[in-house]
Design a protein around this motif. Structure first.
Motif, PDB file in Angstrom:
ATOM      1  N   UNK A  51       0.640  -1.215   0.153  1.00  0.00           N
ATOM      2  CA  UNK A  51       0.143  -0.142  -0.167  1.00  0.00           C
ATOM      3  C   UNK A  51       0.722   1.345   0.021  1.00  0.00           C
ATOM      4  N   UNK A  52       0.278   2.298  -0.635  1.00  0.00           N
ATOM      5  CA  UNK A  52       1.243   3.658  -0.699  1.00  0.00           C
ATOM      6  C   UNK A  52       1.540   4.029   0.788  1.00  0.00           C
ATOM      7  N   UNK A  53       2.573   4.528   0.774  1.00  0.00           N
ATOM      8  CA  UNK A  53       3.162   5.260   1.955  1.00  0.00           C
ATOM      9  C   UNK A  53       3.888   4.154   2.849  1.00  0.00           C
ATOM     10  N   UNK A  54       3.839   3.015   2.494  1.00  0.00           N
ATOM     11  CA  UNK A  54       4.641   1.894   3.278  1.00  0.00           C
ATOM     12  C   UNK A  54       6.209   2.287   3.114  1.00  0.00           C
ATOM     13  N   UNK A  55       6.806   1.772   4.272  1.00  0.00           N
ATOM     14  CA  UNK A  55       8.080   1.975   4.431  1.00  0.00           C
ATOM     15  C   UNK A  55       8.877   0.935   4.165  1.00  0.00           C
ATOM     16  N   UNK A  56       9.694   0.725   2.775  1.00  0.00           N
ATOM     17  CA  UNK A  56      10.525  -0.434   2.527  1.00  0.00           C
ATOM     18  C   UNK A  56      11.627   0.015   2.205  1.00  0.00           C
ATOM     19  N   UNK A  57      12.700  -0.802   2.178  1.00  0.00           N
ATOM     20  CA  UNK A  57      14.059  -0.369   1.877  1.00  0.00           C
ATOM     21  C   UNK A  57      14.030  -0.183   0.321  1.00  0.00           C
ATOM     22  N   UNK A  58      14.800   0.566  -0.419  1.00  0.00           N
ATOM     23  CA  UNK A  58      14.867   0.618  -1.798  1.00  0.00           C
ATOM     24  C   UNK A  58      14.709  -0.511  -2.721  1.00  0.00           C
ATOM     25  N   UNK A  59      14.175  -0.704  -3.464  1.00  0.00           N
ATOM     26  CA  UNK A  59      14.053  -2.060  -4.625  1.00  0.00           C
ATOM     27  C   UNK A  59      15.479  -2.224  -4.984  1.00  0.00           C
ATOM     28  N   UNK A  60      16.064  -3.506  -4.904  1.00  0.00           N
ATOM     29  CA  UNK A  60      17.151  -3.771  -5.788  1.00  0.00           C
ATOM     30  C   UNK A  60      17.303  -4.101  -6.792  1.00  0.00           C
ATOM     31  N   UNK A  61      18.225  -3.926  -7.943  1.00  0.00           N
ATOM     32  CA  UNK A  61      18.162  -4.216  -9.255  1.00  0.00           C
ATOM     33  C   UNK A  61      17.471  -5.707  -9.761  1.00  0.00           C
ATOM     34  N   UNK A  62      17.824  -6.534  -8.973  1.00  0.00           N
ATOM     35  CA  UNK A  62      17.437  -7.952  -8.992  1.00  0.00           C
ATOM     36  C   UNK A  62      15.831  -8.036  -9.063  1.00  0.00           C
ATOM     37  N   UNK A  63      15.378  -7.620  -8.012  1.00  0.00           N
ATOM     38  CA  UNK A  63      13.751  -7.636  -7.876  1.00  0.00           C
ATOM     39  C   UNK A  63      13.204  -6.765  -8.825  1.00  0.00           C
ATOM     40  N   UNK A  64      13.879  -5.569  -9.044  1.00  0.00           N
ATOM     41  CA  UNK A  64      13.280  -4.551 -10.146  1.00  0.00           C
ATOM     42  C   UNK A  64      13.163  -5.230 -11.703  1.00  0.00           C
ATOM     43  N   UNK A  65      14.263  -6.078 -11.879  1.00  0.00           N
ATOM     44  CA  UNK A  65      14.245  -6.701 -13.127  1.00  0.00           C
ATOM     45  C   UNK A  65      12.954  -7.523 -13.398  1.00  0.00           C
ATOM     46  N   UNK A  66      12.854  -8.249 -12.248  1.00  0.00           N
ATOM     47  CA  UNK A  66      11.919  -9.303 -12.018  1.00  0.00           C
ATOM     48  C   UNK A  66      10.399  -8.937 -12.244  1.00  0.00           C
ATOM     49  N   UNK A  67      10.170  -7.580 -11.641  1.00  0.00           N
ATOM     50  CA  UNK A  67       8.981  -7.010 -11.883  1.00  0.00           C
ATOM     51  C   UNK A  67       8.746  -6.083 -12.801  1.00  0.00           C
TER      52      UNK A  67
END
Ligand code: FES
Length: 115
Positions: A51-67
């Motif tokens: 959900x918007x506003x959630x606090x997560x660590x920045x997305x890593x390249x590996x995950x970003x490529x998958x998504x």
């Protein structure tokens, strides 16, 4: 504990340490998330919507490529996304449960039509 994750639609909240993956937080909260690769970002089955506003660590390249292709839909791989604060997660229904729910809804509509 400086992180807190709430899983929807179960409405279960768990406190976790920063850096905990959403998948590990789900296990602690006893919220089932399907996996096949054991958390190696290979199976894509652990996808959740954050959900918007959630606090997560920045997305890593590996995950970003998958998504890639799902950008803008707030999807994350729960095995890769790490808690950085307060997080709210929508866990998709298991496909079998979703199919059963659709069938039951269809049958309920059909029985209403008979009256
Ligand atoms: S558990 Fe397989 S991609 Fe996350």
């Amino acid at each position: 504990m400086d992180g807190e994750v709430t899983f929807w639609p179960a409405g279960k909240t768990v406190k976790v340490r920063r850096g905990t993956t959403l998948l590990d937080a789900a296990r602690r909260a006893n919220v089932p998330i399907r996996t096949r690769c054991g958390g190696k970002a290979a199976c894509f089955m652990c996808k959740v919507s954050v959900r918007p506003g959630s606090e997560l660590a920045p997305i890593a390249d590996n995950e970003s490529r998958k998504l890639s292709g799902l950008d803008g839909d707030n999807y994350r791989l729960s095995c890769q996304a790490r808690v950085a604060g307060k997080v709210e997660v929508d866990v998709p229904l298991d496909p079998l449960r979703a199919a059963v729910a659709r069938q039951l809804a269809r049958q309920a509509e059909e029985s209403d039509d008979l009256w």
